[in-house]
Each structure stands twice: as structure tokens, then as C-alpha cells.
Write an enzyme that holds these catalytic residues in place. Structure first.
Site, PDB file in Angstrom:
ATOM      1  N   ASP A 270      -3.510  -0.037  -0.380  1.00 22.49           N
ATOM      2  CA  ASP A 270      -2.435  -0.911  -1.006  1.00 22.49           C
ATOM      3  C   ASP A 270      -3.042  -2.234  -1.503  1.00 22.49           C
ATOM      4  O   ASP A 270      -4.159  -2.244  -1.256  1.00 22.49           O
ATOM      5  CB  ASP A 270      -1.266  -0.791  -0.029  1.00 22.49           C
ATOM      6  CG  ASP A 270      -0.084  -1.034  -1.034  1.00 22.49           C
ATOM      7  OD1 ASP A 270      -0.122  -1.488  -2.191  1.00 22.49           O
ATOM      8  OD2 ASP A 270       1.104  -0.354  -0.317  1.00 22.49           O
ATOM      9  N   TRP A 271      -2.245  -3.051  -2.096  1.00 19.55           N
ATOM     10  CA  TRP A 271      -2.740  -4.044  -2.808  1.00 19.55           C
ATOM     11  C   TRP A 271      -3.361  -4.956  -1.790  1.00 19.55           C
ATOM     12  O   TRP A 271      -2.854  -5.627  -0.778  1.00 19.55           O
ATOM     13  CB  TRP A 271      -1.550  -4.865  -3.238  1.00 19.55           C
ATOM     14  CG  TRP A 271      -1.821  -6.052  -4.213  1.00 19.55           C
ATOM     15  CD1 TRP A 271      -2.398  -7.228  -3.631  1.00 19.55           C
ATOM     16  CD2 TRP A 271      -2.148  -6.187  -5.632  1.00 19.55           C
ATOM     17  NE1 TRP A 271      -2.392  -8.267  -4.461  1.00 19.55           N
ATOM     18  CE2 TRP A 271      -2.338  -7.532  -5.862  1.00 19.55           C
ATOM     19  CE3 TRP A 271      -1.791  -5.334  -6.593  1.00 19.55           C
ATOM     20  CZ2 TRP A 271      -2.474  -8.191  -7.339  1.00 19.55           C
ATOM     21  CZ3 TRP A 271      -1.964  -5.816  -8.041  1.00 19.55           C
ATOM     22  CH2 TRP A 271      -2.305  -7.163  -8.396  1.00 19.55           C
TER      23      TRP A 271
END
Length: 725
Positions: A270-271
Site C-alpha cells: 500500500d502507499w
């Protein structure tokens, strides 16, 4: 128009990957693991750099948030015309509940219990996404969620693993179809692996502590269903799980996902979640974060700026095996081959197709239909709904007028000016008979509009109040400690009630709310969620009776936040409440509230009345090689055609580990004309009764089972049987 690419068989894909891998330098391989965001379009903490320079240097394999045929073509040219091996980029984007045509939020779609409609919505979303030059969506989110304080509950399918698994399969197939080289498909991504929806205190990005047996029985099944449906990628969760962050969790990403389940796609962080291993305190420096992430099984680093600078040195030091790098690169390259990007890197970037694809009339009609099916009628007394054709209506509430709120969080490229408000649709259905007064904002203490709203109500036959959450209160980074309707909206509802006029509440929200006295202050309550581009016409279709409500709750609605987490498939306590003496103190109960929810899982009303009768469990026993059938007769005893979601629940009476009080094991949407009856049959197989034992073995267990059939999770017991090994 772009010609379709030829679908490659898997042997050919792997041969092409191996041949390309053999030509690549180590730096080129590492470049494939790097994903950057389009500058200026970040969906997380931004770390700007010259992305074009990185692409030309071969130090980037993927871009997220680049949107549009023109922009993606320009960026793709940098990769295929300015690098040695001409390896194309893969473009990713968060198409969560629609791209340009916005469908109801995902939790709302789950309330439809209509798998075909959900799959069709994702095919339309994929068609529009691909037409904008995008190859890959960061969806579906398949996290099970039992805590409505967590804002991302709006993005999933609710609290139940059976329903969640069925929807996960539908979404994956809707996005990917049977051939990823088709231009109406995109690569899907099951997220967030794992237990992100179990965040402590309902606080986004927070820690999770979940026993393995609960992971396997509750939180894992939708992810496994996505794997079985052929999902092409996974996303690692932000959270730590039992002390190990998901992006460093080899047990999750390799042992379970790849070795147990046979997943052959690639995993993206994820980011910046690999970088966040530093903040978690499990990595002392970026080099250790890179080693932990890649060795765990996270193949691609989303905007973390960790793999690029660190992986080569970690391989040289022997901390990362060269074979692990090759494995990660191979999985990413394979996806690009399956998408047809090597055959034609620009095949998705066709401006003519982009213009012709967005907001097609047939797309809007599907959005309207799914929005109607997703709304849930929670209360309807004194025949308040449907509205009479000649009714004079006072329409109250900021949410009746706004269009941005209809779209909810994660609106893709949906435009609020393209959405149709409830006010617009209601005024079209009741010309010259609607008086709109805002009355109250969704947030804040301003009561200055109360008097005008009350005056309008006194002059009307019926009040339609559209109230609830603004779109920004649900979604990522939108956790709440209160589940009340925000602001002073509930106060105005109470004042409207005092006028003596029927009050209909259209509730817009991205999560279950604790409605409390609001339920008593209204005659009818229609849960509309955030219904999307065509939300206004869809809601009015229901208010007028043009369409009969059929939605059922995919989550439990608590009475108050103190009951949270609350869900139907809880375990039995050693001291359950005795129905004969419900107030006895030394039982598992609250002293200030009933244990029961405001509205149970699976609940939803209709404008007609359904009757269940002649329920039957076919056999008293079930053998390991047999099947059990459960049937019930459903009758429409009302005056309108209607659709009922018939639900089957099972309880394992005594197991080697404690078992839920009941579990959903099947459902069917059944449409009946007035006076019509139909026999509905469910088939149970031994593996439908399986669960994880103390040793994590997954198997059914001999013993007695109770069977419940009805319209929600409080359905009555209709029989039972014995499973014999």
C-alpha cells in the site's frame, strides 16, 4: 479503434517472461519493482521527484494516478521508446465503485445481495477505466469489517465471510473477465491483506490483534475466494498483524498466500507501507525495510522510494537472494504480457474510445438499477411509503440538494455536476408539489434554518428529510468515535415530528449509524447510503413505489457505539441471557441497553409482505459423500410485486472449538408477483460445515446442526440434522 490482442496461454507467458528476464540487468529488474504516483495526483503523503527521468532511466515499472488516454500514452512512450528493453509501464488507479459512472459505494452494493448486478457494475467500471488508459485497479477491497467506527467500512462488503466471499468472486470476474487481453477488462487487486478491517478502536492504519483461527474463519475467506477467482494481484495492508506489519509478514505474503493458496500473481505494497516499517519500529533503516518487505513477498513498492536505492546493496550483501528478485520481477512481467502490453503498449490509450465509452446511457441505467437494489427500507409505519401521487411534499436537508455527497469517497473520475440530486429527481416526479428548504447542514450547530423547515412541513402533506453523513465522514482516514447522525440534524427531525405530519427519512451514510431516538421520530426510514451518479432518480423510484425496496443489510446497525464491535455471527457465552428471566444480573448483558442491535444483519423491509412456510430439512443425517437439502415455501401475500432475499443459516451445536451462534450458508433473491408462491431450495455439502480446528485443520466435524431460514439473521429455526463421519 485498437485491435484486440491475442490471449496468450500460460506456458507462452512464462516462456516470454523467462526470455526477457535473461536479457535484463539487475538495475532493470529492480526498476520493475518501483511504482511512482503521477506528480500532483497523490493519494497519500507525497514525495515528489522527476518521474519522467526515472522512467527514461528504466527505474520505474508502474505508475499510479496517471489518467486519460493522452497522458498515459505520453508516459508509456517514455518507457518503450527511451529504454533499452522497451518494457511497458503498467498504469494503476483506484477504481473502487466506478470510474466515471459512479455506482453506489461498495457497502451499499453488498446490500443488494445481487451478485450478477455487482459483477456487471465492475465490468462497466473496468470498461471505462481501461478506456482512460489504465490497466490495473486497486480493487476489490475484501476486508471483513465488524467495527463501523472504521471509515473504510464503506469500501468493503460488510461483516460476513460467506457474503463477502461471494461478492469478492463477482468483483474479480467483473474486473478481469476470462481474458485480460480484452479492452473491457483490467487487472484486479485484492486488498488489504490482511485484517485491515480489524483495526483496534476502529482507528485507521492502527494495529490489529487477531487469533489465527479467527483470521482463517472470518478474515481470510474473501481473499481466498479472490485467489480462486483468478485475481491477478494483491495489496499488502497498512496495519501490523499480531506484531508483524503486513508489508514485512512472510507468513501472510508467502506461506499462506503463495504456498497454501497457490497465488501466482504479484503483491504491491500500500502507499509507502514498506517505508512505514520504519515508523512501525520493525525496521531500523531503509535497507532493513527493503529487505523485510521484499523477502516477505511484497513485489512492488508503491511510492515508498525504498526498493530502488536499497535492493541492489541488499543483494550484494546476501540479505536478499537474487532468486527472490527474479521471482518478483517475473510475476510483474507476466501480468504485463497477459494484458497484451508487449504486443501493443498503447492499446489502452485511445482517445476516441475514451470519449465514446464514458457515461454511456446503458451504464447510467445499470447504475440506477443497482442503486435501487442497494437501498434498504428499515422502517415503514402508517403506510408512509410509497408517497401518494398527489402528495404535497416538504423536502428538507442539505443532502437533498447536493450532488457531491451522492458519489461518496473514492469517486474515481466521477463528476458531481453529472450526478442527479434527490431534489431534482423528486421535483421531476412531483411537478409543483415539492417545497425544498435546506433547514440544516450536515455538520455544525447552526439551527437558523429550523423555523423555515418547520413552516414548510406544516404546509405539506408529508415531510421527506434527507440527512446523514457528508461524503467526507466515511472512507480512508475517516474514523469516528461517534456513530450519531452528525451536527443538529436529529434535533430538526424531532422538531419536524412535532408538526404531526408523516416524516420520511432518507438516510445517507457510508457506515452503520447509531440512530437511537431518530428511529422513533420518523414514520419511514430508507437507507440510501451514498448511491452514486444516478442516486437521485434511484431514491425517488423507491419513494414513489415505481420500484419496490429489496435491499438487506450486509452489516449490523448498533443501538449505540458502546455495543461496537457488534455482529450477528458471534460466539456463544457460558452465561447467555435466559429468555425466562432476561433481567437476571449475572448473565452476559448490559445494564443500560439490550444486547440486540437496532437492526440485525440481513434485515430489510418491502412494500409487500412475504410469508415463509412449509420449511423442511430433507434428511435427518448428512454423510461425508452426501448433500443436504433445505427447502421453504415463499409467498407474496401483498398487493405488489416484490423481491425477497431468502437467507439460510446454520449452527454447529457442539464443536471441538466454540462455534458461532449461527452462520450464513446461502441466500437467494426471489421475485414474486402478488399472490405468487415458490419453493426455494438450498443445498448444503459437508465442506459448507467445515471450520478450522485448534490445530488449524479445516474440516467438518461430526455432530448436530440446527438450520434457520428467513429474511434476516434472526430467522427462526426450521429443523436440524446430524453430520456423520
Amino acid at each position: 479503434m485498437t485491435a484486440p490482442a491475442a490471449q496468450l496461454d500460460e506456458a507462452t507467458v512464462q516462456a516470454k517472461v523467462a526470455a526477457l528476464l535473461a536479457q535484463m540487468t539487475q538495475e532493470e529488474k529492480i526498476g520493475q519493482l518501483i511504482q511512482y504516483s503521477q506528480p500532483g495526483a497523490e493519494t497519500g503523503p507525497a514525495t515528489r521527484s522527476d518521474v519522467a527521468k526515472e522512467i527514461r532511466a528504466g527505474r520505474c515499472g508502474s505508475i499510479l494516478n496517471a489518467v486519460g488516454a493522452e497522458q498515459t500514452r505520453a508516459m508509456q512512450q517514455l518507457a518503450v521508446e527511451h529504454t533499452r528493453l522497451k518494457i511497458p509501464l503498467i498504469f494503476g488507479f483506484d477504481t473502487i465503485h466506478g470510474f466515471r459512472t459512479i455506482f453506489p459505494i461498495n457497502l451499499a452494493q453488498a446490500a443488494s445481495w445481487d451478485l450478477a448486478a455487482i459483477e456487471l457494475s465492475e465490468r462497466i467500471a473496468a470498461t471505462e477505466t481501461a478506456a482512460a488508459g489504465i490497466h490495473w485497479t486497486f480493487a476489490p477491497m475484501v476486508d471483513i469489517t465488524r467495527d463501523p467506527r472504521w471509515g473504510r467500512v464503506m469500501e468493503g462488503s460488510g461483516e460476513d465471510p460467506w457474503l463477502g466471499s461471494a461478492i469478492a468472486r463477482a468483483r474479480v470476474h467483473g474486473f478481469q473477465g476470462d481474458d485480460l487481453s480484452r479492452l473491457d477488462t483490467v487487472l484486479a487487486c485484492a486488498k488489504h491483506f490482511a485484517a485491515y478491517g480489524a483495526a483496534q478502536a476502529g482507528r485507521d492504519y492502527f494495529t490489529t490483534e487477531v487469533p489465527e483461527i479467527t483470521l482463517r474463519d472470518i478474515y481470510f475467506p474473501p481473499f481466498k475466494a479472490a485467489v480462486d477467482a483468478g485475481v491477478g494481484s494483491f495489496m499488502a495492508a497498512f496495519n501490523d498483524l499480531n506484531g508483524v506489519p503486513a508489508s514485512a509478514n512472510r507468513w501472510l505474503m508467502t506461506d499462506v498466500l503463495r504456498h497454501e493458496w497457490g497465488f501466482s500473481g504479484f503483491v504491491v505494497s500500500d502507499w509507502q507501507s514498506v517505508k512505514e516499517l520504519l515508523a512501525h519500529g520493525i525496521a531500523a533503516d531503509p535497507a532493513e525495510a527493503a529487505r523485510l518487505g521484499l523477502n516477505a513477498g511484497v513485489d512492488m513498492d508503491m511510492e515508498g522510494r525504498i526498493y530502488g536505492p536499497q535492493v541492489a546493496d541488499q543483494i550484494k550483501a546476501g540479505a536478499i537472494d537474487q532468486r527472490r528478485l527474479d521471482e518478483a520481477v517475473s510475476a510483474i512481467l507476466a501480468a504485463k504480457f497477459r494484458l497484451g502490453l508487449f504486443e501493443d503498449p498503447y492499446r489502452y490509450s485511445n482517445e476516441q474510445r475514451e470519449k465514446e465509452t464514458m457515461l454511456r446511457p446503458e451504464h447510467l441505467e445499470v447504475a440506477r438499477d443497482l442503486a435501487r437494489k442497494s437501498c434498504v427500507l428499515l422502517k415503514n409505519e402508517n403506510a408512509a411509503l410509497p408517497l401518494r401521487a398527489n402528495a404535497k411534499i416538504a423536502l428538507i436537508g442539505q443532502l437533498a440538494h447536493t450532488t457531491r455527497d451522492l458519489l461518496g469517497e473514492w469517486r474515481g473520475r466521477g463528476q458531481e455536476e453529472e450526478a442527479i440530486s434527490i431534489q431534482t429527481a423528486l421535483e421531476e416526479a412531483f411537478p409543483q408539489r415539492v417545497t425544498y428548504v435546506e433547514g440544516v447542514k450536515t455538520m455544525g450547530p447552526d439551527r437558523s434554518g429550523f423555523a423555515a423547515a418547520i413552516a414548510a412541513a406544516e404546509q405539506a402533506d408529508v415531510v421527506v428529510a434527507v440527512m446523514g453523513e457528508g461524503w467526507f465522514l466515511s472512507g480512508e482516514a475517516a474514523s469516528r468515535t461517534s456513530l450519531d447522525i452528525p451536527g443538529v440534524q436529529a434535533e430538526l427531525l424531532h422538531e419536524l415530528r412535532q408538526t404531526g405530519k408523516p416524516v420520511v427519512l432518507v438516510l445517507m451514510t457510508g457506515r452503520p449509524l447509531a440512530l437511537g431516538p431518530v428511529v422513533e421520530d420518523v414514520d419511514a426510514l430508507l437507507l440510501a447510503w451514498f448511491p452514486g451518479t444516478m442516486g437521485g432518480p434511484a431514491v425517488v423510484d423507491l419513494l414513489t413505489g415505481k420500484f419496490n425496496p429489496s435491499g438487506k443489510l450486509p452489516v449490523t446497525f448498533p443501538r449505540n457505539v458502546g455495543q461496537v464491535p457488534i455482529f450477528y455471527n458471534h460466539k456463544m457465552t457460558g452465561r447467555p441471557i435466559d429468555p425466562k428471566d432476561p433481567d437476571y444480573r449475572f448473565r452476559s448483558r448490559y445494564v443500560d441497553s439490550p444486547n440486540s442491535p437496532q437492526f440485525p444483519f440481513g434485515f430489510g423491509l418491502s412494500y409487500t409482505k412475504f410469508d415463509y412456510s412449509k420449511a423442511k430439512v430433507r434428511s435427518k443425517t448428512l454423510q461425508p459423500d452426501g448433500v443436504q437439502q433445505v427447502s421453504v415455501r415463499l409467498s407474496n401475500e401483498g398487493k405488489r410485486e416484490g423481491t425477497e432475499v431468502v437467507q439460510l443459516y446454520v449452527r454447529d451445536v457442539a464443536g471441538s472449538v466454540t462455534r458461532p451462534v449461527r452462520e450464513l450458508k446461502g441466500f437467494q433473491r426471489v421475485t414474486l408477483k402478488p399472490g405468487e408462491s415458490r419453493d426455494v431450495t438450498f443445498t448444503l455439502r459437508p465442506m459448507d460445515l467445515a471450520f478450522h480446528h485448534a490445530d488449524m485443520k479445516f474440516a467438518p466435524e461430526a455432530g448436530e446442526f440446527e438450520v434457520f431460514v428467513g429474511g434476516d439473521s434472526t430467522a427462526p429455526k426450521v429443523g436440524g440434522f446430524e453430520y456423520r463421519e
